[in-house]
Design an enzyme around this catalytic site. Sequence first.
Site, short mmCIF file in Angstrom:
data_model
loop_
_atom_site.label_atom_id
_atom_site.label_comp_id
_atom_site.label_asym_id
_atom_site.label_seq_id
_atom_site.Cartn_x
_atom_site.Cartn_y
_atom_site.Cartn_z
N CYS A 1 -58.88 5.22 77.53
CA CYS A 1 -57.92 6.14 78.15
C CYS A 1 -58.49 7.56 78.23
O CYS A 1 -58.33 8.24 79.23
CB CYS A 1 -56.63 6.21 77.33
SG CYS A 1 -55.99 4.61 76.84
N ASP A 2 -59.12 8.01 77.15
CA ASP A 2 -59.41 9.44 77.03
C ASP A 2 -60.89 9.81 77.05
O ASP A 2 -61.23 11.00 77.08
CB ASP A 2 -58.77 9.98 75.74
CG ASP A 2 -57.25 9.87 75.79
OD1 ASP A 2 -56.70 9.95 76.90
OD2 ASP A 2 -56.62 9.68 74.74
N CYS B 1 -57.65 5.83 71.81
CA CYS B 1 -57.99 4.99 72.96
C CYS B 1 -59.14 5.62 73.77
O CYS B 1 -58.91 6.54 74.56
CB CYS B 1 -56.75 4.79 73.83
SG CYS B 1 -57.05 3.83 75.31
C1 FAD Z 1 -52.53 8.07 72.24
C2 FAD Z 1 -52.53 7.01 73.31
C3 FAD Z 1 -52.98 7.33 74.58
C4 FAD Z 1 -52.98 6.36 75.58
N1 FAD Z 1 -53.40 6.71 76.82
C5 FAD Z 1 -53.39 5.79 77.81
C6 FAD Z 1 -53.83 6.12 79.13
O1 FAD Z 1 -54.25 7.25 79.41
N2 FAD Z 1 -53.80 5.14 80.06
C7 FAD Z 1 -53.39 3.86 79.79
O2 FAD Z 1 -53.37 3.02 80.69
N3 FAD Z 1 -52.96 3.52 78.55
C8 FAD Z 1 -52.97 4.44 77.56
N4 FAD Z 1 -52.58 4.09 76.31
C9 FAD Z 1 -52.20 2.70 76.03
C10 FAD Z 1 -50.78 2.44 76.56
O3 FAD Z 1 -49.91 3.46 76.08
C11 FAD Z 1 -50.30 1.06 76.13
O4 FAD Z 1 -51.25 0.08 76.53
C12 FAD Z 1 -48.96 0.74 76.76
O5 FAD Z 1 -48.01 1.73 76.45
C13 FAD Z 1 -48.43 -0.62 76.31
O6 FAD Z 1 -47.21 -0.81 76.91
P1 FAD Z 1 -46.12 -1.84 76.35
O7 FAD Z 1 -45.00 -1.80 77.34
O8 FAD Z 1 -46.76 -3.14 76.07
O9 FAD Z 1 -45.64 -1.29 74.94
P2 FAD Z 1 -45.37 0.15 74.29
O10 FAD Z 1 -45.72 1.27 75.19
O11 FAD Z 1 -45.99 0.07 72.95
O12 FAD Z 1 -43.77 0.15 74.14
C14 FAD Z 1 -43.14 -0.71 73.24
C15 FAD Z 1 -41.65 -0.51 73.36
O13 FAD Z 1 -40.99 -1.52 72.59
C16 FAD Z 1 -39.91 -0.92 71.89
N5 FAD Z 1 -39.60 -1.77 70.73
C17 FAD Z 1 -40.39 -2.06 69.68
N6 FAD Z 1 -39.74 -2.87 68.81
C18 FAD Z 1 -38.51 -3.11 69.35
C19 FAD Z 1 -37.37 -3.87 68.93
N7 FAD Z 1 -37.37 -4.54 67.77
N8 FAD Z 1 -36.27 -3.87 69.74
C20 FAD Z 1 -36.27 -3.20 70.92
N9 FAD Z 1 -37.33 -2.49 71.37
C21 FAD Z 1 -38.42 -2.43 70.59
C22 FAD Z 1 -40.42 0.48 71.55
O14 FAD Z 1 -39.34 1.37 71.27
C23 FAD Z 1 -41.15 0.83 72.85
O15 FAD Z 1 -40.25 1.36 73.79
C24 FAD Z 1 -52.54 5.04 75.29
C25 FAD Z 1 -52.07 4.73 74.01
C26 FAD Z 1 -52.06 5.69 73.02
C27 FAD Z 1 -51.55 5.34 71.65
#
Ligand code: FAD
Length: 315
Positions: free
Chosen positions: A140-141, A137
């Site tokens: 992000c970084d 990302c």
């Molecule tokens: C390496 C990295 C660094 C990042 N750094 C940043 C940053 O510095 N700042 C920033 O704003 N964003 C950052 N991001 C992006 C950010 O992490 C994501 O945009 C954000 O986490 C998305 O949130 P979400 O709640 O949509 O899903 P996610 O964080 O992807 O969470 C999904 C959740 O759904 C659950 N799940 C999946 N399938 C099922 C199922 N069948 N049943 C029940 N639960 C399920 C998983 O266990 C998880 O808990 C980064 C991403 C990465 C990969």
Amino acid sequence: MSEIIHSKLLILGSGPAGYTAAIYASRAMLEPILLTGIEPGGQMTITTDVENYPGFSDVVQGPWLMEEMRDQAKKVGTKIILDTIIDVDLSKRPFILKSDSDVVYSCDSLIISTGAQAKWLGLESEAKYKGYGVSACATCDGFFYKDKKVVVVGGGNTAVEEALFLTNFAKKVTLIHRRKELRAEKILQKKLFDHPKIEVIWDSEIKEILGSDNPPSVENITVRNMISNAESQIDVDGVFIAIGHSPSSKIFKDKLKISDTGYILTDPDSTATSITGVFAAGDVTDDKYRQAVTAAGMGCMAALEVESLLSSEES
Ligand SMILES: Cc1cc2nc3c(=O)[nH]c(=O)nc-3n(C[C@H](O)[C@H](O)[C@H](O)COP(=O)(O)OP(=O)(O)OC[C@H]3O[C@@H](n4cnc5c(N)ncnc54)[C@H](O)[C@@H]3O)c2cc1C
């Protein structure tokens, strides 16, 4: 017969979208149940420094931030269960969802915040330096690479956009692509080729990422030319993998409207999906911004929309 647990609102996922939805829904007295899935805390738990989540003047750690969100959701009354859904029946309400621990959940409304997974190269050394010089990302970084040398891996729009974005910080950006031409739109390609800080290495892949251990940091990479097999070393401080994301939407295939690339489709300016009572928030529906704060914002929207729907149905 499996146990059946009913709730007015079931939230799938424990990333920023799920926890924010849970906080708003709990405070609206909807008594939500949140299922964490196999990655409690979501994608933010696989990163280290987070500098762009509002509210903190110092850098915070991704896993810590997610623990705070979890504790806040718990404190306002969310029931959090470590469970993962493997099958759904959305054909009528209450919706029925089956988990991998053989529990059946029924719910009047559902928020899907199952997120997405960045695609990685699959190298051992990539896993070793994830969060310590290897990222998926640039938004992000990128800021951490002021005046440094970085490489971006990929050939689509995201890779080119990330390479261009990184020129705001890095002194040199090298794009490494497995083929001789890019898939990105022509206008983006032109910007890339015209940029004085960007170099492209064609027909090549990263074979290994090398660095030091204490503290962990990337120092160089081994690149293999896929035609000649010749290997070369490049000194770099950061490696950005931009080969795509997979939204976690498989269990909703043929049950909800989903884009060709797997993102759950929602109404404009809304988190409502193609089925009344089912909402989607965060990275599972967002192929554009993919940020913790936008996921949290969508989680908030989803909870408010659930509240509005359920109260309109009660009256
Ligand atoms: C390496 C990295 C660094 C990042 N750094 C940043 C940053 O510095 N700042 C920033 O704003 N964003 C950052 N991001 C992006 C950010 O992490 C994501 O945009 C954000 O986490 C998305 O949130 P979400 O709640 O949509 O899903 P996610 O964080 O992807 O969470 C999904 C959740 O759904 C659950 N799940 C999946 N399938 C099922 C199922 N069948 N049943 C029940 N639960 C399920 C998983 O266990 C998880 O808990 C980064 C991403 C990465 C990969």
